[in-house]
Design an enzyme around this catalytic site. Structure first.
Site, mmCIF file in Angstrom:
data_model
loop_
_atom_site.group_PDB
_atom_site.id
_atom_site.type_symbol
_atom_site.label_atom_id
_atom_site.label_comp_id
_atom_site.label_asym_id
_atom_site.label_seq_id
_atom_site.Cartn_x
_atom_site.Cartn_y
_atom_site.Cartn_z
ATOM 1 N N CYS A 53 24.424 82.285 1.673
ATOM 2 C CA CYS A 53 23.163 82.633 1.019
ATOM 3 C C CYS A 53 23.515 83.390 -0.249
ATOM 4 C CB CYS A 53 22.275 83.473 1.930
ATOM 5 S SG CYS A 53 20.768 84.062 1.090
ATOM 6 N N CYS B 201 16.094 80.999 -3.666
ATOM 7 C CA CYS B 201 17.218 80.502 -2.869
ATOM 8 C C CYS B 201 18.413 80.325 -3.789
ATOM 9 C CB CYS B 201 16.852 79.184 -2.190
ATOM 10 S SG CYS B 201 18.200 78.480 -1.224
#
Length: 804
Positions: free
Chosen positions: A90, A231
């Site tokens: 991430c 994201c």
């Protein structure tokens, strides 16, 4: 000054609860916990509560900073989704933790190890961090996809989202390019695309609009199922996808997301760098939770349930209540502290004595309960297994399921003659090639014996066959390998081969292990010298160890399942203690299972309701201890691949799949573990595919309930020609080998039964499938190790060579 989020704070501070800090990167928010000094392994239900925005702190993910798992990086970052599943990468999380560590250390640059690889972070301004995210993966296996295809044009879609680019930068992504991002309702199409059968691990779904050659707008539907405000990995793959589609030639681009923008740079060396902001919100303390049992429940009281099974949105089996789990645990601790275990290796006895165990005589060791709990706390709850090429292949944790064949089997049903015969090294190689081909088989075991029943008849000394078994698999599949050894010398040779695959670097092997070693105590309650030596070698080298107990109910263990569970559990806990005393944090996999003894025939059974119940209970004990587990499925007591075999295969695979076991082995076993059946492996692959689709459950949302469509057609209408039908019909499962055609068409095509099709499929795989070959220099190294083993343990006559 100590940081308020750090477990390095004073013990008085820790006693208030686990310190955390709440952070966000472009409103992608995280709960960050330091587990470097005091390991933090919350249960799935605790994670769900922590991330819940009403009942907990609230966040998109829980981040646990741990000690590095390999040499070089400063820390290991565990990234956990709100459903309790670890994910590989991430970008926003890495920036946030990178900023904390840069602040803490004063360094200009730090490195963070994740499941997706090692990331480098550096300061890029006031609360701005640049992260080198790693290399993009574009191969269909690397994403991964369920079948081979062009990853530049995946050919799937829903509504305005059509024909995406598939990529992976630590986690799977599909990027759809659209003309008007504002007109796309990603909450409508994202859930169904995320779970498309093309994505065996599901995928993050991105919708991207090219504003100009240097600017992209992006929206992402992120696993496990939410529209995220930002994201980081999605931004990286969106820029790379635009380059692959030749929509732009700019190497530096701005990606605009709902919460703000990041800068993405594609480096000449193939690396991707992301630069963006971070923000610390507040700090606090999480409640103190017990390792054993679940202190935080989710909807269980309202639903009248006391089961330990995790309440996920998928079909599942529930068996033992929490009270029963606690009773089995406490009974096992009593066996270990009162009865004790025989430990026949002096080094292991010394380790246990030094840790406070009571040693009676030379080898009877009684283990105090507090030591068991300490060692359980140090054992990792998540283990990543890589493939031969160095890519993450299996995440052993929670309810992640993976399937493989079985080991060390004497006989095989010959696919050409249909006759049962002794196995050879070539059979191990062929079984590995079949595993390499089949999409639902995740790892290979040594399904045969290089020397057969009589190794000397194959010009092999029995003590070296374990090395030849391993080499046969290594040369014939890229998938992870599980095996056993007769001695530490044999394991050392296999380890040397595995390290050679990683370029000769033990450090690189530790970063991406692709082997697992199977080891058993002798029931009841005896750890023999050779298996213990293997276990200590694995612990020292951080090789994932299967600490497996296999009692025979009514033979080597009491006949009742509860007693078998207590005995099995005591054996596995004592093995785990020994491994942790050798090397704190050594990766250990829990499991096994009692096989009842058929008192009429004295056969150790590989099927039946008690067989299934025992394995389900052991998985629930693994959940209780927060350990990865090992289960059994796809096996039978039948002697041929008939209706009996199909029943046993299906029932054993149903129990192990629905309970969510991490490693499910013995696929393709016949005759209670004596005979291999390659057609059985292929049949099990079809059953597993069926079950994986069953596990998807029933999505209940606006798109799937289709109220407007029902209203449009009304009474007596037809849905055949509707676009909704076209968009969704592929979600119906379509078998590859089972026949659904009409009787007339079935007759025209030869009236083939399933057994005939399975045999034809095996022959086709063996004739046409060629696994990715190993580098020639590595092959020469493997051959040299085998030759050296033969010289140490010679036999008369011609010696066997590796099968390629």
């Amino acid at each position: 000054m100590k940081h308020p989020w750090s477990s390095r704070a004073d013990d008085a501070l820790i006693s208030q609860g686990r310190p955390f800090i709440k952070m966000h990167g472009l409103r992608n928010d995280f709960v960050v916990v330091d587990g470097r000094e005091k390991p933090y392994t919350p249960s799935v239900e605790e994670i769900v509560r922590i991330c819940d925005r009403r009942e907990g702190v609230g966040g998109d993910q829980l981040l646990v900073v741990e000690r590095p798992r390999s040499n070089g990086p400063h820390v290991f970052l565990r990234i956990i989704n709100t459903d309790g599943r670890d994910v590989e990468a991430c970008g926003n999380a890495s920036r946030c933790v990178g900023w904390l560590l840069l602040q803490e250390s004063g360094h200009k640059e730090i490195t963070i190890e994740t499941l997706g690889g090692v990331l480098s972070c550096r300061r890029a301004g006031e609360k701005q961090v640049a992260v080198e995210m790693g290399r993009l993966r574009t191969g269909w296996r690397e994403i991964p996809l369920s079948r081979e295809m062009d990853t530049l044009h995946l050919g799937i879609g829903a509504g305005p989202l059509q024909d995406p680019v598939g990529m992976n930068i630590g986690n799977p992504h599909a990027v759809f390019f659209v003309a008007d991002l504002a007109a796309v309702d990603l909450t409508r199409y994202g859930p169904q695309l995320q779970k498309d059968p093309l994505f065996p691990q599901e995928a993050n779904i991105g919708a991207a609009q090219l504003i100009d050659p240097k600017t992209l707008k992006l929206s992402v539907w992120e696993r496990p199922g939410a529209l995220t405000t930002a994201c980081g990995t999605g931004a990286c793959v969106a820029v790379a996808a635009a380059h692959r589609r030749e929509l732009t030639t700019e190497k530096c681009m701005t990606v605009i997301m709902p919460a703000g923008s990041v800068e993405i740079e594609l480096k000449k060396n193939g690396m991707v760098v992301m630069t963006g902001p971070v923000e610390a919100c507040y700090a606090g303390y999480l409640p103190v939770a017990r390792r054993f049992g679940v202190s935080i429940k989710r909807n269980s009281e309202d639903m009248g349930m006391e089961n330990i099974s995790i309440d996920l949105d998928r079909p599942q089996i529930r068996l033992l209540t929490m009270d029963k789990i606690e009773r089995i645990h406490q009974a096992s601790l009593e066996v270990l502290s009162r009865t004790g275990v025989k430990v026949l290796l002096p080094e292991a006895v010394e380790l246990m004595a030094d840790a406070g165990c009571d040693v009676v005589g030379a080898d009877l060791v009684k283990i105090p309960s507090r030591l068991v709990e300490e060692c359980l706390n140090s054992a990792p709850s998540s283990i990543t297994i890589y493939d031969r090429t160095g890519h993450a292949a299996m995440q052993l944790e929670g309810q992640n399921i993976h399937f493989g064949t079985g080991p060390t089997i004497q006989y095989v049903i010959d696919v050409e003659t249909g006759q049962r015969r002794d196995t050879t090294m070539e059979d191990i190689a062929k079984a590995a090639r079949i595993v390499d081909y089949l999409p639902n088989l995740d790892y290979a075991m040594t399904m045969g014996m290089s020397g057969g029943v009589d190794p000397r008849s194959h010009d092999l000394n029995p003590v070296v066959t374990d090395r030849f078994d391993f080499a046969a698999m290594l040369l014939n599949t890229t998938k992870p390998l599980m095996f056993s050894n007769w001695s530490v010398e044999g394991l050392s040779d296999c380890y040397e081969m595995a390290v050679a695959v990683r370029g000769g670097s033990e450090s690189d092997f530790r970063k991406s292990p692709f082997i697992m070693v199977y080891c058993e105590p002798t029931t009841p309650l005896l750890h023999d010298r050779d298996p213990l030596a293997l276990a200590l070698f694995c612990a020292e080298k951080s090789i994932p160890l299967l600490n497996v107990s296999g009692p025979v109910a009514g033979g080597t263990a009491p006949v009742t399942l509860a007693a078998c569970l207590v005995l099995s559990n005591a054996e596995m806990l004592s093995g785990l203690v020994i491994a942790q005393l050798k090397n704190k944090g050594a990766p250990v996999i829990y499991g096994g299972g009692a096989s009842p003894l058929d008192m009429r025939t004295s056969v150790n059974l590989y099927g039946g309701p008690q067989f299934c119940l025992d394995h389900i209970a052991l998985k629930e004990l693994a959940n209780f201890y927060n350990l990865p587990d090992f289960n059994t499925g796809g096996c039978t007591d039948a002697k041929t691949l008939d209706q009996h075999a199909a029943i046993d295969y299906t029932m054993s695979l149903v129990q192990s799949t629905l309970v969510g076991s991490n490693l499910i082995h013995d696929v393709g076993y016949m005759e209670s573990g004596y005979t291999a059946c390659w057609e059985g492996i292929v049949m099990a692959d079809e059953i597993i595919d069926y079950l994986k689709n069953f596990l998807k459950g029933i999505p209940v949302d606006e798109e799937n309930m289709a109220l407007d469509l029902i209203h449009k057609q009304g009474p007596g209408g037809s849905f055949m020609a509707e676009k909704h039908t076209f968009d969704h019909f592929r979600f119906v499962w379509y078998p590859k080998l089972m026949d659904r055609d009409s009787h007339a068409n079935w007759t025209k095509t030869g009236s083939k039964d399933l057994k005939t099709k399975l045999t034809e499929k095996v022959r086709d795989i063996l004739a046409n499938h060629r696994p990715e070959p190993l580098d020639k220099q590595i092959v020469r190294t493997v051959e040299g190790i085998l030759e050296r083993a033969k010289e140490r343990h010679p036999v008369k006559g011609r010696a066997a060579e590796p099968v390629r």
